[in-house]
Scaffold this active site. Structure first.
Site, PDB file in Angstrom:
ATOM      1  N   ASP A 167      22.266 -30.525  75.230  1.00 16.10           N
ATOM      2  CA  ASP A 167      22.930 -29.335  74.679  1.00 16.10           C
ATOM      3  C   ASP A 167      24.361 -29.159  75.183  1.00 16.10           C
ATOM      4  O   ASP A 167      25.138 -28.431  74.578  1.00 16.10           O
ATOM      5  CB  ASP A 167      22.141 -28.071  75.068  1.00 16.10           C
ATOM      6  CG  ASP A 167      20.908 -27.858  74.208  1.00 16.10           C
ATOM      7  OD1 ASP A 167      20.534 -28.777  73.442  1.00 16.10           O
ATOM      8  OD2 ASP A 167      20.300 -26.761  74.294  1.00 16.10           O
TER       9      ASP A 167
ATOM     10  N   HIS B 156      -6.651 -39.214  51.219  1.00 22.95           N
ATOM     11  CA  HIS B 156      -6.931 -38.038  50.404  1.00 22.95           C
ATOM     12  C   HIS B 156      -8.144 -37.312  50.977  1.00 22.95           C
ATOM     13  O   HIS B 156      -9.137 -37.972  51.329  1.00 22.95           O
ATOM     14  CB  HIS B 156      -7.256 -38.471  48.964  1.00 22.95           C
ATOM     15  CG  HIS B 156      -7.667 -37.323  48.100  1.00 22.95           C
ATOM     16  ND1 HIS B 156      -6.760 -36.411  47.608  1.00 22.95           N
ATOM     17  CD2 HIS B 156      -8.893 -36.920  47.687  1.00 22.95           C
ATOM     18  CE1 HIS B 156      -7.418 -35.500  46.902  1.00 22.95           C
ATOM     19  NE2 HIS B 156      -8.706 -35.791  46.932  1.00 22.95           N
TER      20      HIS B 156
HETATM   21  P1  FAD Z   1      18.087 -27.708  79.116  1.00 25.37           P
HETATM   22  O1  FAD Z   1      16.713 -27.837  78.632  1.00 25.37           O
HETATM   23  O2  FAD Z   1      18.804 -26.427  78.884  1.00 25.37           O
HETATM   24  O3  FAD Z   1      18.030 -28.016  80.682  1.00 25.37           O
HETATM   25  C1  FAD Z   1      19.134 -27.881  81.486  1.00 25.37           C
HETATM   26  C2  FAD Z   1      18.663 -27.686  82.910  1.00 25.37           C
HETATM   27  O4  FAD Z   1      19.776 -27.831  83.784  1.00 25.37           O
HETATM   28  C3  FAD Z   1      18.114 -26.289  83.186  1.00 25.37           C
HETATM   29  O5  FAD Z   1      16.863 -26.360  83.815  1.00 25.37           O
HETATM   30  C4  FAD Z   1      19.143 -25.655  84.125  1.00 25.37           C
HETATM   31  O6  FAD Z   1      18.578 -24.751  85.057  1.00 25.37           O
HETATM   32  C5  FAD Z   1      19.687 -26.884  84.827  1.00 25.37           C
HETATM   33  N1  FAD Z   1      21.041 -26.706  85.373  1.00 25.37           N
HETATM   34  C6  FAD Z   1      22.139 -26.209  84.743  1.00 25.37           C
HETATM   35  N2  FAD Z   1      23.218 -26.266  85.568  1.00 25.37           N
HETATM   36  C7  FAD Z   1      22.784 -26.815  86.727  1.00 25.37           C
HETATM   37  C8  FAD Z   1      23.428 -27.140  87.952  1.00 25.37           C
HETATM   38  N3  FAD Z   1      24.737 -26.955  88.122  1.00 25.37           N
HETATM   39  N4  FAD Z   1      22.669 -27.662  88.942  1.00 25.37           N
HETATM   40  C9  FAD Z   1      21.335 -27.885  88.767  1.00 25.37           C
HETATM   41  N5  FAD Z   1      20.702 -27.606  87.629  1.00 25.37           N
HETATM   42  C10 FAD Z   1      21.407 -27.087  86.614  1.00 25.37           C
HETATM   43  N6  FAD Z   1      14.395 -27.731  70.515  1.00 25.37           N
HETATM   44  C11 FAD Z   1      13.556 -28.519  69.833  1.00 25.37           C
HETATM   45  O7  FAD Z   1      13.861 -29.698  69.617  1.00 25.37           O
HETATM   46  N7  FAD Z   1      12.363 -28.058  69.357  1.00 25.37           N
HETATM   47  C12 FAD Z   1      11.982 -26.771  69.543  1.00 25.37           C
HETATM   48  O8  FAD Z   1      10.898 -26.369  69.116  1.00 25.37           O
HETATM   49  C13 FAD Z   1      12.841 -25.908  70.248  1.00 25.37           C
HETATM   50  N8  FAD Z   1      12.502 -24.629  70.457  1.00 25.37           N
HETATM   51  C14 FAD Z   1      13.336 -23.824  71.169  1.00 25.37           C
HETATM   52  C15 FAD Z   1      12.980 -22.494  71.332  1.00 25.37           C
HETATM   53  C16 FAD Z   1      13.803 -21.627  72.029  1.00 25.37           C
HETATM   54  C17 FAD Z   1      13.401 -20.197  72.209  1.00 25.37           C
HETATM   55  C18 FAD Z   1      15.015 -22.127  72.601  1.00 25.37           C
HETATM   56  C19 FAD Z   1      15.893 -21.220  73.402  1.00 25.37           C
HETATM   57  C20 FAD Z   1      15.381 -23.445  72.422  1.00 25.37           C
HETATM   58  C21 FAD Z   1      14.551 -24.305  71.694  1.00 25.37           C
HETATM   59  N9  FAD Z   1      14.891 -25.632  71.467  1.00 25.37           N
HETATM   60  C22 FAD Z   1      14.059 -26.433  70.751  1.00 25.37           C
HETATM   61  C23 FAD Z   1      16.132 -26.206  71.989  1.00 25.37           C
HETATM   62  C24 FAD Z   1      15.851 -27.002  73.275  1.00 25.37           C
HETATM   63  O9  FAD Z   1      15.244 -26.152  74.216  1.00 25.37           O
HETATM   64  C25 FAD Z   1      17.128 -27.583  73.833  1.00 25.37           C
HETATM   65  O10 FAD Z   1      17.789 -28.333  72.837  1.00 25.37           O
HETATM   66  C26 FAD Z   1      16.822 -28.493  75.013  1.00 25.37           C
HETATM   67  O11 FAD Z   1      16.164 -27.794  76.035  1.00 25.37           O
HETATM   68  C27 FAD Z   1      18.106 -29.106  75.576  1.00 25.37           C
HETATM   69  O12 FAD Z   1      17.776 -29.935  76.631  1.00 25.37           O
HETATM   70  P2  FAD Z   1      18.826 -30.231  77.806  1.00 25.37           P
HETATM   71  O13 FAD Z   1      18.126 -31.183  78.709  1.00 25.37           O
HETATM   72  O14 FAD Z   1      20.124 -30.596  77.254  1.00 25.37           O
HETATM   73  O15 FAD Z   1      19.048 -28.844  78.553  1.00 25.37           O
END
Ligand code: FAD
Ligand code: NAI
Length: 468
Positions: free
Chosen positions: A314, A446
């Site tokens: 993200d 089916h």
């Molecule tokens: P994240 O999952 O946001 O993880 C980032 C992590 O980094 C967090 O734990 C945070 O605490 C940690 N962090 C941040 N900064 C630091 C730092 N400086 N030091 C240490 N740790 C840090 N996507 C789907 O594909 N399907 C779904 O059904 C879906 N449902 C969703 C429902 C909701 C309500 C929401 C809010 C989102 C949903 N998403 C879904 C989107 C999905 O959650 C995100 O796209 C995904 O989590 C992104 O993954 P990521 O690893 O990039 O970041």
């Protein structure tokens, strides 16, 4: 300690990257600022929202459809604390699963906020303020995103909430105004509408799920209206004012700015998108500047302007989806290990877990028109399927868009029961550049919902659906 790779953030991007690095023989550390692993997806995103979607759908079915199935229930009621407790247990099980995977792959886990001292040195600050530093060859930033809440929406986490708080409401609200007809607004709006809350969704654009095929928006709007959700399209929320037990929401019409609408509700759920999260990461210490949307700029190898520092999920450009973050995690780990991986971004499917579900992959009809690509659509309604009639899941359709001359499948868009799972077949076929006729000639069991895809392919390839 010294590592080959340090991953900052343990969401689906981060923990998958860490596992793949470890599988490839790299000594790997992962840093997470919260006390649990799994990130947004596992703790306050995909998993808990799906747990509540499943629970609320069971209730809705019991309430609305069981009698028709010949099942009589007395004194049916929602036990919201239990529903939330079960959701929390599902999350906890998943947390434990990720913890186990870290141990199994011999990945060192550091709990605390990670920040750059320099490109090869990361400081970890624990919640109690202790500092520890580790040395690392490469870094993968996977710090994810947070909800966007404009200051004038008075986010108090009590009456004005985001998805995070909406997953923990312990009493079914009487009313809820949702700002944003995107994925979060529709999924969490559905949860509460099914439980009996009067849900109003205010959306700035002409249609809900505006990034998906317009036919899907139309079909889903129809289904969600039947569920009792009210939509106010082409309205921008301008004011959100919470009081002790209510919240007032004001929206302006886009067609006539002097026309406003206002609501008083128990809750206002703000679901207008998410912003990349890089707070306190110390990007300035390594000379990385986020772009105008707060994203970390990366090249085609997902490497930042600083060699050896990568970013995924993200926090970089592209869809904010867990499976996209996972693919990028694997991609970067393999790149660091010297391999030449590939991600086919165009074939990352999108899913909305309402009921009916919505899914899509490839080009939408609007995109094909805009690009001037000659295409032929094939549609098949779920209500014509024996399987759909048996389960009373009649809403929805499959739409296949095939190239007019070559018959190659260019896009598949589904609204209907199990659309989230059905789209996998379309992704697989499109990865292998199948034609609609290829798909139409494959045997589909089916009675299944998957027959709708075959029929839509038959319809696209030669307008010869069998069951319609
Ligand atoms: P994240 O999952 O946001 O993880 C980032 C992590 O980094 C967090 O734990 C945070 O605490 C940690 N962090 C941040 N900064 C630091 C730092 N400086 N030091 C240490 N740790 C840090 N996507 C789907 O594909 N399907 C779904 O059904 C879906 N449902 C969703 C429902 C909701 C309500 C929401 C809010 C989102 C949903 N998403 C879904 C989107 C999905 O959650 C995100 O796209 C995904 O989590 C992104 O993954 P990521 O690893 O990039 O970041
Ligand atoms: P979104 O970008 O999907 O939708 C936000 C909507 O709010 C847009 O339609 C926008 O036009 C509207 N909007 C913005 N400002 C407004 C205003 N002032 N008044 C009225 N409407 C306004 O964002 P959402 O739903 O918050 O989701 C964030 C991210 O989380 C998405 O990128 C999505 O990919 C991800 N997600 C994915 C899920 C899934 O894959 N099933 C489930 C939930 C979230």
């Amino acid at each position: 300690m010294t590592y080959d790779v340090t991953v900052i953030g343990s969401g689906p991007g981060g923990y998958v990257a860490a596992i793949r690095c470890a599988q490839l023989g790299l000594k790997t550390a992962i840093i997470e600022r919260y006390s649990v692993l799994g990130g947004t997806c596992l703790n306050v995103g995909c998993i808990p929202s799906k747990a509540l979607l499943d629970s609320s759908e069971h209730y809705h079915n019991a309430h609305t459809n069981f009698a028709t199935h010949g099942i009589e229930l007395k004194d049916l009621k929602v036990n919201m604390p239990q529903m939330v407790k079960r959701k929390n247990e599902v999350v906890l099980d998943n947390n434990k699963g990720v913890e186990f995977l870290m141990k199994k792959n011999k990945i060192d886990v550091y709990y605390g906020h990670g920040s750059f001292v320099n490109k090869n040195r990361i400081r970890i600050t624990t919640p109690s303020g202790n500092n520890e530093e580790i040395e690392t060859g490469k870094v993968i930033i996977a710090t994810g995103s947070k909800p966007i809440v404009p200051a004038n929406f008075n986010y108090d986490k009590k009456r004005v909430i985001t998805s995070t708080e909406a997953l923990n409401i312990e009493k079914v609200p009487e009313s809820m105004v949702v700002i944003g007809g995107g994925v979060i607004g529709l999924e969490l709006g559905s949860v509460y509408a099914r439980l009996g809350t009067k849900v109003t969704i205010v959306e700035y654009l002409d249609r809900i799920i505006a990034g998906m095929d317009a036919d899907c928006s139309r079909e889903l709007t129809r289904s969600l209206k039947k569920l009792g959700i009210e939509f106010q399209l082409r309205h921008a929320v301008t004011e959100v004012t919470p009081s002790r037990s209510k919240v007032k929401v004001v929206a302006k019409s886009r067609d006539d700015e002097s026309r406003t609408l206002s609501w008083e509700a128990d809750y206002c759920l703000v679901a207008i998108g998410r912003r990349p999260y890089t707070d306190g990461l110390g990007l300035e210490s390594v000379g990385i500047a986020p772009d105008e949307k707060g994203r970390i700029p990366v090249n085609d190898h997902l490497e930042t302007a600083v060699p050896g520092i990568y970013a995924i999920g993200d926090v970089v450009r592209g869809a904010m989806l867990a499976h996209k973050a996972e693919e990028e995690g694997v991609f970067v780990a393999e790149t660091i290990a010297g391999q030449k991986p590939h991600i086919h971004y165009h074939l990352i499917p999108g899913v909305v877990y309402t009921w009916p579900e919505v899914s899509g992959v490839g080009y939408t009809e609007e995109e094909l028109k805009e690009k001037g690509v000659p295409y032929k659509p094939g549609k098949f309604p779920f209500r014509a399927l024996g399987r759909a009639r048996a389960s009373m899941d009649l809403d929805g359709m499959v739409k296949v868009l095939a190239h007019k001359e070559t018959d190659e499948i260019l896009g598949v868009h589904i609204v209907g029961a199990r659309a989230a799972d059905l789209i996998a077949e379309a992704v697989a076929l499109m990865e292998f550049r199948a034609s609609a006729e290829d798909a139409a000639r494959m045997s589909h069991a089916h009675p299944t919902f998957a027959e709708a895809f075959k029929e839509a392919c038959l319809s696209a390839t030669a307008n010869r659906a069998i069951q319609l």
